[in-house]
Design an enzyme around this catalytic site. Sequence first.
Site, PDB file in Angstrom:
ATOM      1  N   SER A 158       9.015  -2.202   2.371  1.00 40.38           N
ATOM      2  CA  SER A 158      10.314  -1.695   2.802  1.00 40.38           C
ATOM      3  C   SER A 158      10.089  -0.661   3.894  1.00 40.38           C
ATOM      4  CB  SER A 158      11.047  -1.057   1.620  1.00 40.38           C
ATOM      5  OG  SER A 158      10.446   0.185   1.324  1.00 40.38           O
ATOM      6  N   LYS A 159      11.179  -0.063   4.340  1.00 39.31           N
ATOM      7  CA  LYS A 159      11.105   0.936   5.416  1.00 39.31           C
ATOM      8  C   LYS A 159      10.163   2.086   5.063  1.00 39.31           C
ATOM      9  CE  LYS A 159      14.495  -0.206   8.506  1.00 39.31           C
ATOM     10  NZ  LYS A 159      15.626  -0.913   7.884  1.00 39.31           N
ATOM     11  N   ARG A 160      10.084   2.375   3.782  1.00 39.66           N
ATOM     12  CA  ARG A 160       9.201   3.449   3.322  1.00 39.66           C
ATOM     13  C   ARG A 160       7.767   3.264   3.800  1.00 39.66           C
ATOM     14  NH1 ARG A 160       7.582   3.172  -1.589  1.00 39.66           N
ATOM     15  NH2 ARG A 160       8.631   1.194  -1.931  1.00 39.66           N
ATOM     16  N   HIS A 161       7.389   2.003   3.960  1.00 36.24           N
ATOM     17  CA  HIS A 161       6.009   1.723   4.334  1.00 36.24           C
ATOM     18  C   HIS A 161       5.764   1.865   5.830  1.00 36.24           C
ATOM     19  CE1 HIS A 161       6.339  -0.315   0.385  1.00 36.24           C
ATOM     20  NE2 HIS A 161       5.143   0.227   0.243  1.00 36.24           N
ATOM     21  N   GLY A 162       6.747   2.418   6.526  1.00 35.55           N
ATOM     22  CA  GLY A 162       6.579   2.596   7.976  1.00 35.55           C
ATOM     23  C   GLY A 162       6.949   1.317   8.698  1.00 35.55           C
TER      24      GLY A 162
END
Length: 472
Positions: free
Chosen positions: A239-243
């Site tokens: 997800s976006k959390r992973h950059g």
Amino acid sequence: MTVKTRFAPSPTGYLHIGGARTALFSWLYARKHGGSFVLRVEDTDQERSTQESVNAILEGMTWLGLEYDEGPFYQTRRFDRYREVIQRLLDEGKAYKCYCSKERLDALREEQQKRKEKPRYDGKCRDLTEPPSPDAPYVVRFRNPLEGQVVVDDRVHGRVAFSNTELDDLIIARTDGSPTYNLTVVVDDMDMGISHVIRGDDHLNNTPRQVNILHALGVEAPVYAHVPMILGEDGKRLSKRHGAVSVMSYRDEGYLPEAVLNYLVRLGWSHGDQEIFSLDEMIQLFDIDDLNAKASALNVSKLNWLNQQYMKAMDPAHVARHLSWHMGQLGVDPAQGPALEDIVVAQRERSHTLVEMARNSLFFYRMPESYDDKAARKNLKADTRPALEALRAALAAAPEWQRERLHETVTGVAESLDLKLGKVAQPLRVALSGGPVSPPIDETLELLGRDRSLARIDAALQFIDQQGQAAG
Ligand code: GLU
């Protein structure tokens, strides 16, 4: 059988790394079998599809070098064809018009949920002969078989059986006549003669529905290979959390497309413990039967390692073309300094990414704005002034601006001052590059050229004098 694969992205965002991997697998499989690879843009969701995203997908494919033999085809340009197939299914009794209101369907779902049943259409309009009123709005539903099962021999997941009683009479056309997702995929896979569908396993549940529609249309279903998703480094869903996970962000972060392809092919596929594969090797060795059914996780350190391997092994001129783009991003015109190919050779042992290489090479093209504090305190001071002065004189007089000769000049200065080489070379390095790290000093001098090298030594001498005045 002629192999034909396709990549069928929905243009609702950038080209995601997972999508790129699916595209790569499809491309490799087609190339391996001398078949063809189709690009199909599934843009029927007109609210979420954008031209910008189509462009981003095309840009990503081009950057990776995944050239397609046919397409891009756009589903929005094929509505007449979908309408024709829907009509054919209606005419043949393989689909029917459903007049049920939203209210009725909502109530039905609620009841089923209350009874803890899986929500599904109850088939009320399946055998209707007359519309409730002449101009009553309707959707078109596929008449799914009531019995039996659909067996999908998935090349990744093995045999998966779905009971027809579990499958709904799927809506294939909405009230406004527009086709739905499963219908468009089926019609396209059929019309385009797709032999192998390689796609994300989030589509596995759509497969039995698509197989039933294909059979109703009298065609064989293609071979399916559902590829597991890619997880973040922490093993969680990406997800976006992973950059950044768009393909173009890999370019921006300084990876070579060849290294990214190599990295992607190894996410879910292996060949013994081999890590590095040329494109030709990938094409030769890749097989969908060897794909892992378990999800695989991103691994940035592996990508960094691979990228450096590629930077070291590839033709410096090729790497230089990519480096040139990054220099441009940093506002540098590479024509105003040493040839980038030489920079690649000088820096590739010290850099994992092109961004790192570009940053570490800026000083070859422009005077560093300031010195690294710690390096300057240690190396640009009254004590080191005599060495820098001697170097300046010796370098100004050097008969030949060539690496080996320059090495002799620098060691000669060290000897004449009875200093270890480092005591002379390190101040020189800081003077030339602004910091404590650079390629070997002779190579750095050679690349920088005489004029720039002397100018930087002069600037360093001046800096030392200013520091002295400030302190005094
Ligand atoms: N358009 C679908 C997606 O982007 C892929 C459909 C398919 O491959 O069949 O997820």
